[in-house]
Design an enzyme around this catalytic site. Sequence first.
Site, PDB file in Angstrom:
ATOM      1  N   ASP A 160       0.890  -1.159   0.000  1.00  0.00           N
ATOM      2  CA  ASP A 160       0.000   0.000   0.000  1.00  0.00           C
ATOM      3  C   ASP A 160       0.925   1.204   0.000  1.00  0.00           C
ATOM      4  O   ASP A 160       1.582   1.491   1.005  1.00  0.00           O
ATOM      5  CB  ASP A 160      -0.886  -0.025   1.257  1.00  0.00           C
TER       6      ASP A 160
ATOM      7  N   LYS B 114       2.730  11.157  -3.454  1.00  0.00           N
ATOM      8  CA  LYS B 114       1.686  10.478  -4.228  1.00  0.00           C
ATOM      9  C   LYS B 114       0.788  11.477  -4.967  1.00  0.00           C
ATOM     10  O   LYS B 114       0.246  11.179  -6.031  1.00  0.00           O
ATOM     11  CB  LYS B 114       0.844   9.633  -3.270  1.00  0.00           C
TER      12      LYS B 114
ATOM     13  N   GLU C 249      -7.485   0.529  -4.316  1.00  0.00           N
ATOM     14  CA  GLU C 249      -7.468   0.415  -2.856  1.00  0.00           C
ATOM     15  C   GLU C 249      -8.783  -0.143  -2.286  1.00  0.00           C
ATOM     16  O   GLU C 249      -8.740  -1.047  -1.442  1.00  0.00           O
ATOM     17  CB  GLU C 249      -7.105   1.774  -2.237  1.00  0.00           C
TER      18      GLU C 249
ATOM     19  N   ASP D 219     -12.889   5.447   3.044  1.00  0.00           N
ATOM     20  CA  ASP D 219     -11.454   5.527   3.354  1.00  0.00           C
ATOM     21  C   ASP D 219     -11.068   6.954   3.734  1.00  0.00           C
ATOM     22  O   ASP D 219     -10.946   7.820   2.875  1.00  0.00           O
ATOM     23  CB  ASP D 219     -10.655   5.056   2.126  1.00  0.00           C
TER      24      ASP D 219
HETATM   25  P1  ADP Z   1      -3.057   7.586   4.145  1.00  0.00           P
HETATM   26  O1  ADP Z   1      -3.997   6.635   3.481  1.00  0.00           O
HETATM   27  O2  ADP Z   1      -3.288   9.018   3.740  1.00  0.00           O
HETATM   28  O3  ADP Z   1      -1.635   7.182   3.973  1.00  0.00           O
HETATM   29  P2  ADP Z   1      -3.670   6.547   6.829  1.00  0.00           P
HETATM   30  O4  ADP Z   1      -4.732   5.617   6.466  1.00  0.00           O
HETATM   31  O5  ADP Z   1      -2.404   6.000   7.326  1.00  0.00           O
HETATM   32  O6  ADP Z   1      -3.396   7.645   5.704  1.00  0.00           O
HETATM   33  O7  ADP Z   1      -4.308   7.535   7.953  1.00  0.00           O
HETATM   34  C1  ADP Z   1      -3.578   8.505   8.600  1.00  0.00           C
HETATM   35  C2  ADP Z   1      -4.508   9.339   9.446  1.00  0.00           C
HETATM   36  O8  ADP Z   1      -5.145   8.530  10.447  1.00  0.00           O
HETATM   37  C3  ADP Z   1      -3.754  10.441  10.206  1.00  0.00           C
HETATM   38  O9  ADP Z   1      -4.508  11.634  10.192  1.00  0.00           O
HETATM   39  C4  ADP Z   1      -3.688   9.867  11.609  1.00  0.00           C
HETATM   40  O10 ADP Z   1      -3.595  10.918  12.580  1.00  0.00           O
HETATM   41  C5  ADP Z   1      -5.020   9.159  11.714  1.00  0.00           C
HETATM   42  N1  ADP Z   1      -5.037   8.143  12.778  1.00  0.00           N
HETATM   43  C6  ADP Z   1      -4.180   7.109  12.942  1.00  0.00           C
HETATM   44  N2  ADP Z   1      -4.479   6.430  14.081  1.00  0.00           N
HETATM   45  C7  ADP Z   1      -5.557   7.060  14.637  1.00  0.00           C
HETATM   46  C8  ADP Z   1      -6.330   6.858  15.828  1.00  0.00           C
HETATM   47  N3  ADP Z   1      -6.052   5.883  16.698  1.00  0.00           N
HETATM   48  N4  ADP Z   1      -7.361   7.701  16.074  1.00  0.00           N
HETATM   49  C9  ADP Z   1      -7.637   8.715  15.225  1.00  0.00           C
HETATM   50  N5  ADP Z   1      -6.947   8.959  14.105  1.00  0.00           N
HETATM   51  C10 ADP Z   1      -5.912   8.155  13.807  1.00  0.00           C
HETATM   52 MG    MG Z   2      -4.562   4.942   2.503  1.00  0.00          MG
END
Ligand code: ADP
Ligand code: MG
Length: 644
Positions: free
Chosen positions: A11, A77, A188, A216
């Site tokens: 991913d 990205k 995705e 998502d």
């Molecule tokens: P991306 O797909 O953009 O790479 P992710 O799916 O990794 O992103 O999500 C990242 C987001 O999720 C960030 O804003 C992070 O602060 C939030 N996040 C991660 N863990 C938690 C949690 N336990 N509670 C709330 N938000 C969270």
């Molecule tokens: Mg993602």
Amino acid sequence: MSLADPIIGIDLGTTNSLVTICDSTGPRVIPDPAGRALLPSVVRYDRAPDGSIRAVVGHDALAQAPAFPQGTIASIKRLMGRSRRDAEAELPHLSYDVIEGPHSTARARVPVYDPGARDGPHEWIVRSPQEVSASILSELRSRASAALGAPVQRAVITVPAYFDDAQRQATRDAGRMAGLDVVRIIAEPTAAALAYGLGAGLSRADGRERTIAVYDLGGGTFDVSILRITPGEGAGEPAFFQVLSTSGDTHLGGDDLDQSIVLHLLSEAGDPAGAALARLAALPGDARARLVEAAREAKHRLSNEHAALVRCELGPGRALEATVTREDLDRLSSPLIERTLAACAGALRDAAPALEGEPLDGVVLVGGMTRMPAVRERVKRFFGLDPYAGIDPDQVVALGAAVQASILQGARRDALLLDVIPLSLGIETVGGAVAKVIMRNTTVPARAREMFSTSVDNQTAIRLHVLQGEREMAGDCRSLGVFSLRVPPMPAGMPQVEVDFGVDANGVLTVTATERRSGRRADVQIVPNHGLSRDEVERIERDSLAHAREDMTRHQVVDLVTNSRLDLKWIGDRLARYGSLLDDASRASLAATADALRALVEAADADWRSADVKALQAAKAALDRGSVRLQEIAITQSLREGSG
Ligand code: ADP
Ligand code: MG
């Protein structure tokens, strides 16, 4: 058990990336030696002691970002497969320079940090988004090779469902630069559905297909997709995954909430609302970064706790201390969640024709932000369904990539992946109109064929202009490429040109043109050097709706003008040859009818807006009727000439 030539799942996220593998125990994340699953999608370039340039990737690059603001590349990205101009809207969100490279592509321009001369002048380098992504992929690849004890060379990589040809191709290229053969690119949301095993075990016997929504919410982007899962023909046969619609916002996510929390913290600590913003802007960069980090930590804690105490050093002797409660967070996140639900409503609307009023069968939660109880609650209420949330939402896409990898590896055979074409694909016809060959939202792989001919005598090269878009005129669509087919000279209308459009499973378009009489053939593979963002796809859709009526009229006029010209030419030729066989009155009346049509055609050609479509149609029909006798004569004569 280890696989001889394992295929890993990746991913490649805007904020975080992960690598996974599926073995006899099922799909699992491959963590780094410190046990961390996520690799921040952040890259910096340093000068190594031996003089070479070394990429610093992930946690270190992220942690040290405040010290290297210009040289830290995050969210790369967003630039994949985009031109510098396409990327304009992203610039305010990026801390590094984005310049224009070859073929108008977007490139990152960053200083190379030399630890030996930290304060000295830095050399600047330019890196393509593919190269920066390759640095992230290399890190994941070596992590996997080390963990599996075998060199990894093949991968399945996920991309957003709305990624177009250019963005998918850029992702493949990044893989290749990292020494990976990208055996499949998958969407995705499809990966998320696969991770939940949706589709596995579905059979025709238990009836109908399933439709699900994949919600998502990540760090900087929100995507929602409606998927259809069709069971395979028999037990153990692959199911089909089809993306029915996608919607979302490329600038909506956890980062926005972090900002709101920061402002809330500042006003809790005594700053009135307006002053909080000014105070934030006045903070030095590293203090601001620490404050954002503290806000994010509080947000994470509040997913499990009801209140979080935040303490953050802002400068020498200056600290901020404030409490954030679950209620505060619910209030702060409400507008953001509202916007995501509006996009969900849009996606449902777009998928409505396919859903035929049937309710959804499930909702899958993806992205770190869906850990927030408020998000789960509101999504559940909106869809009226308990969402699937059993799998870690920031791992679910990567785990699904591993499931797909194992299917390709031959270990499993329970799903086949399909995606949709985001915008219609077509070809320019006479007068600048567009004939759509493959309609938008068609699933890939897709194939369609149309027949065309010429409108000018003795044409020896037929120009084929491939277009993408929803508008009726070529000038209003996006040009994907031009190629030409050489044909032997023939009268207008004689050549039979078969144009075949094929879009493969990875979204790459091949257009083939064949002239049937001569068997001549030409083709083009379209790998455009920059792509369209979803914002643009949406703009194009909006434009096409706004211009629908006007476009239709214009297309109609152009077709009428073209066809009338062919008729006039045909009748002119026959009149010159056989006119003497008509009586004077008929000849004069036919000439008058032709003149009337010609006048309307000239006027319409000069200005299509003022064209009188009804009058044109009537004049063309009148000429058709008035020329029946001439046609009969022409046929009889040509038979006679042929036999004589
Ligand atoms: P991306 O797909 O953009 O790479 P992710 O799916 O990794 O992103 O999500 C990242 C987001 O999720 C960030 O804003 C992070 O602060 C939030 N996040 C991660 N863990 C938690 C949690 N336990 N509670 C709330 N938000 C969270
Ligand atoms: Mg993602």
